[in-house]
Design an enzyme around this catalytic site. Structure first.
Site, PDB file in Angstrom:
ATOM      1  N   ALA A  49       0.857  -1.196   0.000  1.00  0.00           N
ATOM      2  CA  ALA A  49       0.000   0.000   0.000  1.00  0.00           C
ATOM      3  C   ALA A  49       0.885   1.236   0.000  1.00  0.00           C
ATOM      4  O   ALA A  49       1.865   1.305   0.756  1.00  0.00           O
ATOM      5  CB  ALA A  49      -0.918   0.004   1.225  1.00  0.00           C
ATOM      6  N   GLU A  50       0.542   2.223  -0.858  1.00  0.00           N
ATOM      7  CA  GLU A  50       1.393   3.404  -1.032  1.00  0.00           C
ATOM      8  C   GLU A  50       1.574   4.206   0.243  1.00  0.00           C
ATOM      9  O   GLU A  50       2.499   4.994   0.358  1.00  0.00           O
ATOM     10  CB  GLU A  50       0.809   4.380  -2.062  1.00  0.00           C
ATOM     11  N   ASN A  51       0.636   4.060   1.196  1.00  0.00           N
ATOM     12  CA  ASN A  51       0.785   4.832   2.434  1.00  0.00           C
ATOM     13  C   ASN A  51       1.767   4.177   3.397  1.00  0.00           C
ATOM     14  O   ASN A  51       2.016   4.709   4.467  1.00  0.00           O
ATOM     15  CB  ASN A  51      -0.578   5.050   3.108  1.00  0.00           C
ATOM     16  N   GLY A  52       2.350   3.031   3.026  1.00  0.00           N
ATOM     17  CA  GLY A  52       3.465   2.523   3.818  1.00  0.00           C
ATOM     18  C   GLY A  52       3.260   1.205   4.535  1.00  0.00           C
ATOM     19  O   GLY A  52       3.685   1.028   5.674  1.00  0.00           O
ATOM     20  N   ALA A  91       7.646   3.741   0.457  1.00  0.00           N
ATOM     21  CA  ALA A  91       6.640   2.996  -0.312  1.00  0.00           C
ATOM     22  C   ALA A  91       6.772   3.333  -1.799  1.00  0.00           C
ATOM     23  O   ALA A  91       6.706   2.452  -2.660  1.00  0.00           O
ATOM     24  CB  ALA A  91       5.236   3.333   0.184  1.00  0.00           C
TER      25      ALA A  91
END
Length: 220
Positions: A49-52, A91
């Site tokens: 997930a791009e938020n980490g 990320a």
């Protein structure tokens, strides 16, 4: 044609077949989020997930949500054993270095060259490009899950995208409620047709030209 839950799940289930053991996979908002529900339990897959987060799990049961744990779309998630947390810069570092095996995205339009338009709808406020541009450019394989036609009944698979592009020539595979279409150097190849549709119906609902192989698979 509205999308029933069952149709969305049929698309997601077909997409899940593209995910192999050991892969790192990023799922976009919409139909792609359903893909995780269709993977067999013996597959070891890490969702990014791009938020980490690397290693997101299924959606939590109601009442079990952790307010600090969500995906890039802001929806609550769980994590699987071996998961790790990091900031969004890292990320995106993973995305930019090409570590993602597959990204599965929704789309508004795809062109015959595999151009992707999935972030801006005229007249609607959108939260922004998000990670889609980099995911589409850098993932080893890009799969688009979407309706075959828009609300006006017009094809979303076009010779040229009319909407602003997210990324050019990035899409490898398109899966809709009607068909599975591969983007190749020679154009779009019709690989499979989903029941109850026919090859003729798929061709009629696709603005871009389709190459029809001698054998087209059928998904019942």
């Amino acid at each position: 044609m509205g999308m029933g839950v069952d149709i969305r799940n049929r698309i997601a289930k077909r997409a899940a077949q593209e995910v192999k053991d050991g892969m790192i996979v990023n799922l976009g908002i919409g139909i792609p989020t359903l893909v995780a529900n269709h993977l067999s339990d013996d597959l070891h897959v890490m969702f990014h997930a791009e938020n980490g987060i690397l290693g997101t799990g299924p959606s939590p049961e109601k009442g079990e949500e952790d307010p600090a744990l969500c995906n890039a779309g802001g929806f609550p998630v769980t994590i699987i054993p071996g998961a790790s947390y990091f900031d969004s810069a890292l990320a995106f570092g993973m995305i930019r270095r090409g570590y993602l095996d597959i990204t599965i995205l929704g789309a508004l339009e795809v062109s015959e060259k595999g151009d992707l338009a999935n972030w801006i709808v005229p007249g609607k406020r959108v939260p922004g490009m998000g990670g889609a541009m980099e995911l589409a450019q850098k993932a080893k394989k890009v799969i688009v899950l979407m309706n075959h036609v828009n609300k006006q009944g017009e094809s979303k698979i076009l010779r040229e995208c009319a909407l602003p592009l997210t990324a050019k020539a990035c899409v490898d595979l398109i899966i809709t409620e009607m068909a599975v279409i591969e983007v190749t150097e020679e154009g779009l190849l019709l690989k499979e047709v989903m029941a109850p549709f026919t090859v003729e119906e798929v061709v009629a609902h696709t603005e871009a030209p389709l190459r029809i192989p001698s054998v087209v698979g059928r998904i019942e």
